[in-house]
Design a protein around this motif. Structure first.
Motif, PDB file in Angstrom:
ATOM      1  N   GLY A  17       7.350 104.181 110.655  1.00 24.34           N
ATOM      2  CA  GLY A  17       6.052 104.795 110.839  1.00 24.34           C
ATOM      3  C   GLY A  17       5.813 105.124 112.305  1.00 24.34           C
ATOM      4  N   PHE A  18       5.245 106.304 112.536  1.00 24.72           N
ATOM      5  CA  PHE A  18       4.785 106.696 113.861  1.00 24.72           C
ATOM      6  C   PHE A  18       3.281 106.453 113.865  1.00 24.72           C
ATOM      7  CE2 PHE A  18       8.529 109.290 112.967  1.00 24.72           C
ATOM      8  CZ  PHE A  18       9.274 109.183 114.139  1.00 24.72           C
ATOM      9  N   LEU A  19       2.839 105.452 114.579  1.00 27.42           N
ATOM     10  CA  LEU A  19       1.445 105.058 114.548  1.00 27.42           C
ATOM     11  C   LEU A  19       0.682 105.634 115.731  1.00 27.42           C
ATOM     12  CD1 LEU A  19       3.060 103.011 112.765  1.00 27.42           C
ATOM     13  CD2 LEU A  19       1.262 101.380 113.226  1.00 27.42           C
ATOM     14  N   GLY A  20      -0.613 105.793 115.545  1.00 27.70           N
ATOM     15  CA  GLY A  20      -1.486 106.263 116.615  1.00 27.70           C
ATOM     16  C   GLY A  20      -2.508 105.201 116.950  1.00 27.70           C
ATOM     17  N   ARG A  21      -3.751 105.610 117.122  1.00 37.06           N
ATOM     18  CA  ARG A  21      -4.790 104.654 117.508  1.00 37.06           C
ATOM     19  C   ARG A  21      -5.703 104.262 116.346  1.00 37.06           C
ATOM     20  NH1 ARG A  21      -8.011 107.380 122.278  1.00 37.06           N
ATOM     21  NH2 ARG A  21      -9.039 105.351 122.233  1.00 37.06           N
ATOM     22  N   ARG A  22      -5.524 104.865 115.197  1.00 38.82           N
ATOM     23  CA  ARG A  22      -6.412 104.570 114.069  1.00 38.82           C
ATOM     24  C   ARG A  22      -6.101 103.219 113.433  1.00 38.82           C
ATOM     25  NH1 ARG A  22      -6.459 110.599 111.193  1.00 38.82           N
ATOM     26  NH2 ARG A  22      -7.969 111.538 112.644  1.00 38.82           N
ATOM     27  N   GLY A  23      -7.155 102.466 113.157  1.00 38.37           N
ATOM     28  CA  GLY A  23      -7.019 101.244 112.385  1.00 38.37           C
ATOM     29  C   GLY A  23      -6.919  99.964 113.178  1.00 38.37           C
ATOM     30  N   GLY A  24      -7.076  99.999 114.490  1.00 40.13           N
ATOM     31  CA  GLY A  24      -6.937  98.792 115.298  1.00 40.13           C
ATOM     32  C   GLY A  24      -8.247  98.127 115.646  1.00 40.13           C
ATOM     33  N   LEU A  33      -5.824 101.088 117.834  1.00 39.26           N
ATOM     34  CA  LEU A  33      -4.622 100.270 117.652  1.00 39.26           C
ATOM     35  C   LEU A  33      -3.790 100.240 118.949  1.00 39.26           C
ATOM     36  CD1 LEU A  33      -3.292  98.788 115.083  1.00 39.26           C
ATOM     37  CD2 LEU A  33      -1.748 100.756 115.049  1.00 39.26           C
ATOM     38  N   ASN A  34      -4.411  99.842 120.039  1.00 44.01           N
ATOM     39  CA  ASN A  34      -3.678  99.748 121.301  1.00 44.01           C
ATOM     40  C   ASN A  34      -2.691  98.583 121.239  1.00 44.01           C
ATOM     41  OD1 ASN A  34      -2.980  99.939 124.131  1.00 44.01           O
ATOM     42  ND2 ASN A  34      -4.284  98.136 124.400  1.00 44.01           N
ATOM     43  N   VAL A  35      -1.417  98.851 121.576  1.00 44.58           N
ATOM     44  CA  VAL A  35      -0.395  97.809 121.482  1.00 44.58           C
ATOM     45  C   VAL A  35       0.152  97.397 122.843  1.00 44.58           C
ATOM     46  CG1 VAL A  35       0.300  98.426 119.136  1.00 44.58           C
ATOM     47  CG2 VAL A  35       1.388  99.561 121.086  1.00 44.58           C
ATOM     48  N   SER A  36      -0.514  97.825 123.917  1.00 48.15           N
ATOM     49  CA  SER A  36      -0.083  97.461 125.264  1.00 48.15           C
ATOM     50  C   SER A  36      -0.812  96.213 125.739  1.00 48.15           C
ATOM     51  CB  SER A  36      -0.367  98.609 126.234  1.00 48.15           C
ATOM     52  OG  SER A  36      -0.183  98.195 127.568  1.00 48.15           O
TER      53      SER A  36
END
Length: 254
Positions: A17-24, A33-36
């Motif tokens: 999956g290529f994820l963006g910012r939705r759902g975080g 959905l920031n993962v940093s």
């Protein structure tokens, strides 16, 4: 809002999956959905990473690198602690249960799969990494695990599009010195500037290297604020942080 994981038919045999910012769960300028870990509350980042993995490969063990815009690749034979992650920009594995992840915020994520050999890969291909051969190095690392280049499918995920990526003449000259045919990835702009096609450049490297099948999602991170984080957009707005999205791939559960 649920996590949005974009997929591509060329990678249908892998969990990806290529994820963006939705759902975080992050808030403020980094909302989503920031993962940093570098810009956010670590607890929120950890929760977002768990949500991302659950959306793509439930029960998988996430492995990422400390990304340095290089052409360096690591082979994941066993899981490491996040604090011990190696400095590199691509990962490959043939181990079930391992989920490879690369972080981006305009750079191009590339996911790889050889369904016959059971090998996957993930690369962070910013212009520096792509220019110095991160895609080719990932293919070589997959071959070392038994993959066949002709059987590998690779897909370029959401990244900054040509219409959003203005560069100066020095940048363009560097690419033309590498190969005159790179001129096709630049469109003339205002005086002393051009528009660069990062997605097309990365895909071309993959094809020229003999990758069996190459796909592109065609999603512009800069232009879609509600869906993706963008370093350049945040910089243009003088925002304090810009966040990162993640792209994931692992062998499908048996």
């Amino acid at each position: 809002m649920s996590v949005e994981a974009l997929t591509h038919p060329l990678l249908a045999g892998a969990a990806h999956g290529f994820l963006g910012r939705r759902g975080g769960v992050s808030t403020g300028e980094l909302a989503g959905l920031n993962v940093s870990y570098s810009e956010d509350d670590p607890a929120l980042t950890a929760q977002n990473r768990a949500l991302a993995v659950a959306a793509v490969r439930p029960g998988g063990t996430l492995q990422t690198c400390y990304q340095i815009h290089s052409a360096d690749v690591v082979t994941v034979a066993q899981a490491w602690a996040d604090a011990d992650r190696p400095r590199a920009d691509a990962l490959v594995t043939d181990r079930p249960g391992i989920v490879l992840g690369v972080l981006t915020a305009d750079c191009a994520p590339v996911l790889f799969h050889d369904a016959t050999a059971g090998v996957v890969g993930a690369a962070h291909a910013g212009w520096k990494g792509a220019f110095t051969g991160v895609c080719e190095a990932t293919l070589e690392a997959m071959e070392a695990l038994g993959a066949s280049r002709a059987n590998i499918a690779a897909v370029v995920g959401p990244c900054i599009a040509q219409k959003s990526y203005e560069v100066d003449a020095v940048f363009e000259a560097r690419f033309l010195e590498q190969a005159p045919e790179n001129a096709r990835f630049f469109r003339a702009g205002r005086q002393g500037h051009a528009w660069f096609d990062l997605e097309g450049y990365v895909a071309s490297h993959l094809r020229d290297a003999g990758t069996g099948k190459v796909g592109m999602l065609g999603e512009d991170t800069y232009a879609q604020e509600a869906r993706f984080y963008s370093f350049r957009r945040a910089t243009h707005r003088a925002e304090a942080g810009y966040g990162r999205q993640i792209s994931l791939i692992g062998l499908a559960a048996g």
